[in-house]
Design an enzyme around this catalytic site. Structure first.
Site, PDB file in Angstrom:
ATOM      1  N   GLY A  60      52.201  -5.200  -5.345  1.00 47.86           N
ATOM      2  CA  GLY A  60      51.743  -6.318  -4.534  1.00 47.86           C
ATOM      3  C   GLY A  60      52.686  -6.638  -3.386  1.00 47.86           C
ATOM      4  CB  THR A  61      56.391  -6.724  -3.158  1.00 48.46           C
ATOM      5  OG1 THR A  61      56.550  -7.692  -4.206  1.00 48.46           O
ATOM      6  CG2 THR A  61      57.435  -6.956  -2.086  1.00 48.46           C
TER       7      THR A  61
ATOM      8  CG  HIS B 170      52.867  -5.542 -12.465  1.00 51.39           C
ATOM      9  ND1 HIS B 170      53.453  -6.660 -13.004  1.00 51.39           N
ATOM     10  CD2 HIS B 170      53.124  -5.587 -11.137  1.00 51.39           C
ATOM     11  CE1 HIS B 170      54.050  -7.345 -12.028  1.00 51.39           C
ATOM     12  NE2 HIS B 170      53.861  -6.720 -10.889  1.00 51.39           N
TER      13      HIS B 170
ATOM     14  CB  THR C 157      54.866  12.284  -2.944  1.00 49.41           C
ATOM     15  OG1 THR C 157      55.527  13.171  -2.051  1.00 49.41           O
ATOM     16  CG2 THR C 157      53.985  13.071  -3.900  1.00 49.41           C
TER      17      THR C 157
ATOM     18  CB  CYS D  49      60.280 -14.199  -7.628  1.00 47.65           C
ATOM     19  SG  CYS D  49      58.914 -13.072  -7.584  1.00 47.65           S
TER      20      CYS D  49
HETATM   21  N1  PLP Z   1      51.788 -12.008  -4.686  1.00 45.29           N
HETATM   22  C1  PLP Z   1      51.606 -12.814  -5.733  1.00 45.29           C
HETATM   23  C2  PLP Z   1      50.705 -14.002  -5.604  1.00 45.29           C
HETATM   24  C3  PLP Z   1      52.254 -12.554  -6.938  1.00 45.29           C
HETATM   25  O1  PLP Z   1      52.082 -13.374  -7.978  1.00 45.29           O
HETATM   26  C4  PLP Z   1      53.104 -11.416  -7.021  1.00 45.29           C
HETATM   27  C5  PLP Z   1      53.866 -11.132  -8.260  1.00 45.29           C
HETATM   28  O2  PLP Z   1      54.118 -11.986  -9.053  1.00 45.29           O
HETATM   29  C6  PLP Z   1      53.248 -10.601  -5.894  1.00 45.29           C
HETATM   30  C7  PLP Z   1      52.576 -10.927  -4.742  1.00 45.29           C
HETATM   31  C8  PLP Z   1      54.129  -9.383  -5.934  1.00 45.29           C
HETATM   32  O3  PLP Z   1      53.530  -8.335  -6.659  1.00 45.29           O
HETATM   33  P1  PLP Z   1      54.423  -7.157  -7.291  1.00 45.29           P
HETATM   34  O4  PLP Z   1      55.107  -7.731  -8.480  1.00 45.29           O
HETATM   35  O5  PLP Z   1      53.420  -6.105  -7.666  1.00 45.29           O
HETATM   36  O6  PLP Z   1      55.341  -6.685  -6.250  1.00 45.29           O
END
Ligand code: PLP
Length: 382
Positions: A69-70, A200, A236, A324
């Site tokens: 997601g990041t 995940h 990759t 986080c």
């Molecule tokens: N965006 C939101 C709303 C999230 O809750 C999270 C993770 O907790 C992320 C982005 C980041 O995703 P990732 O953990 O896959 O990097």
């Protein structure tokens, strides 16, 4: 132990692992290789991409696999702005976004002279179309507003917000990481130009995610290299991860409507029980426009971290908010942004449910929570 931190991460589903296994073993090829081993990997990747594209109702060529997601947020936010207006762009977002969006915005401000305007939410975390309209300029390049918040669960009316953004020609990105598997992510209904998800959070492993980018909007890549993913994301490809993500998406979508209704009912009975049993408990976020999975509270007179420790001793694993921010002394940026006093924000506890969570589980949690808050009360900072 009862695990109620599914917004932080979920276990990998067995069917997902089984779908991935061949691509970690016999079918280990590099999809860019021009031989049969590589071609079989490329074909599996194409199938996974088609599944994700169908999930969103978009073209397969508009799906980019990322490391999570990041990275999907970074690609959408930085990539769209840099593709449209490399210097001096005006961007609108909120102060309740995930750090992956907020820090991408800070980067654009620091290194690309971008100017970011933050639209206020109301005290439930909602952004109204009127509030957004007031922040837009004729030259606004991008609006990024999350679909569902990871700490308070509030679900935005993204379709209306995207329409307002399009009125000034801005592209609209939504972080759908927490919404995936629970809300409809059809891009035509949402009206968005870009969207990010993470494997995940829905039963696939960590290290795989995906972004949608509308073809005519396009992105400047964040990762440069061999030109994979139509040059939008070099590196990759994580074939097994993509195959696992596709399997997780199919499983989640098959049961999404029924699971959402069932979990919403379990969550609502739990919220009612907490408000009844725990003196002074405050529900955070919107009372109805919220993710089925998230029940989030503040318990004035306690410390959230102390309540979590008490809960864990009683067999319940939950969180103070986002993973986080866990362990940090700072109050949650989300809670303070919706107007909660920083001292009260330090008393936050978030329970994030799974599709398998039952009323019996949550009745036990309510009892454990009442005992934990009673033990901690008076010892906290608020
Ligand atoms: N965006 C939101 C709303 C999230 O809750 C999270 C993770 O907790 C992320 C982005 C980041 O995703 P990732 O953990 O896959 O990097």
């Amino acid at each position: 132990m009862l695990y109620l931190d599914n917004a932080a991460t979920t276990p990998v589903r067995r069917d997902v692992l089984e779908a991935m296994w061949p691509y970690l073993t016999a079918e280990f090829g590099n999809p860019s290789s021009h031989h049969t081993v590589g071609e079989r990997a490329a074909s599996a990747l194409a199938d996974a991409r088609r599944t994700v594209a169908d999930w969103w109702g978009v073209r397969a060529s508009e799906v980019v696999f990322t490391s999570g997601g990041t990275e999907a947020d970074n690609l959408a936010v930085k990539g769209i702005v840099l593709a449209r207006q490399p210097r001096g762009a005006h961007i609108v977002s909120t102060r309740i976004e995930h750090e992956a969006v907020l820090e991408s915005l800070h980067y654009l401000e620091r290194f690309h002279d971008a100017h970011v305007t933050y639209v206020d939410t109301d005290e439930t975390g909602l952004v109204t179309p009127e509030a957004l309209a007031a922040m837009l300029r004729d030259d606004t390049t991008l609006v990024s507003i999350m679909l569902a918040n990871n700490e308070i669960g509030t679900v935005q009316d993204v379709a209306s917000l995207a329409q307002v953004a399009h009125g000034v020609g801005a592209a609209f990105h939504t972080d759908a990481v927490q919404a995936a598997g629970w809300l409809d992510l059809n891009v035509a209904s949402l009206g968005v130009d870009a969207l990010s998800v993470s494997g995940h959070k829905l039963g696939a492993p960590k290290g795989i995610g995906a972004a949608y980018v509308r073809a005519r909007v396009g992105v400047e890549p964040v990762l440069h290299g061999g030109g994979q993913e139509r040059s939008w994301r070099s590196g990759t490809e994580n074939v097994a991860g993509a195959v696992g993500m596709a399997a997780a998406v199919r499983a989640a979508e098959n049961e999404r409507v029924s699971a959402s209704a069932r979990v919403t009912a379990v969550r609502d009975r739990f919220i009612a029980e907490v408000l009844r049993q725990v003196p002074g408990a405050l529900l955070t976020g919107h009372p109805t426009r919220r993710l089925p999975t998230i029940a989030s509270f503040c318990f004035p007179g306690t410390s959230g971290e102390a309540v979590l420790l008490e809960l864990e001793q009683r067999g319940v694993v939950s969180s103070s908010g986002s993973a986080c921010a866990a362990g940090s002394d700072e109050p949650s940026h989300v809670l303070t942004a919706i107007g909660i006093d920083p001292a009260i924000a330090q008393t936050a506890v978030r329970f994030s449910l799974a599709s398998t969570t039952t009323d019996e589980n949550m009745a036990d949690v309510a009892t454990a929570l009442a005992a934990s808050v009673a033990t901690v009360s008076g010892l906290g900072s608020a």
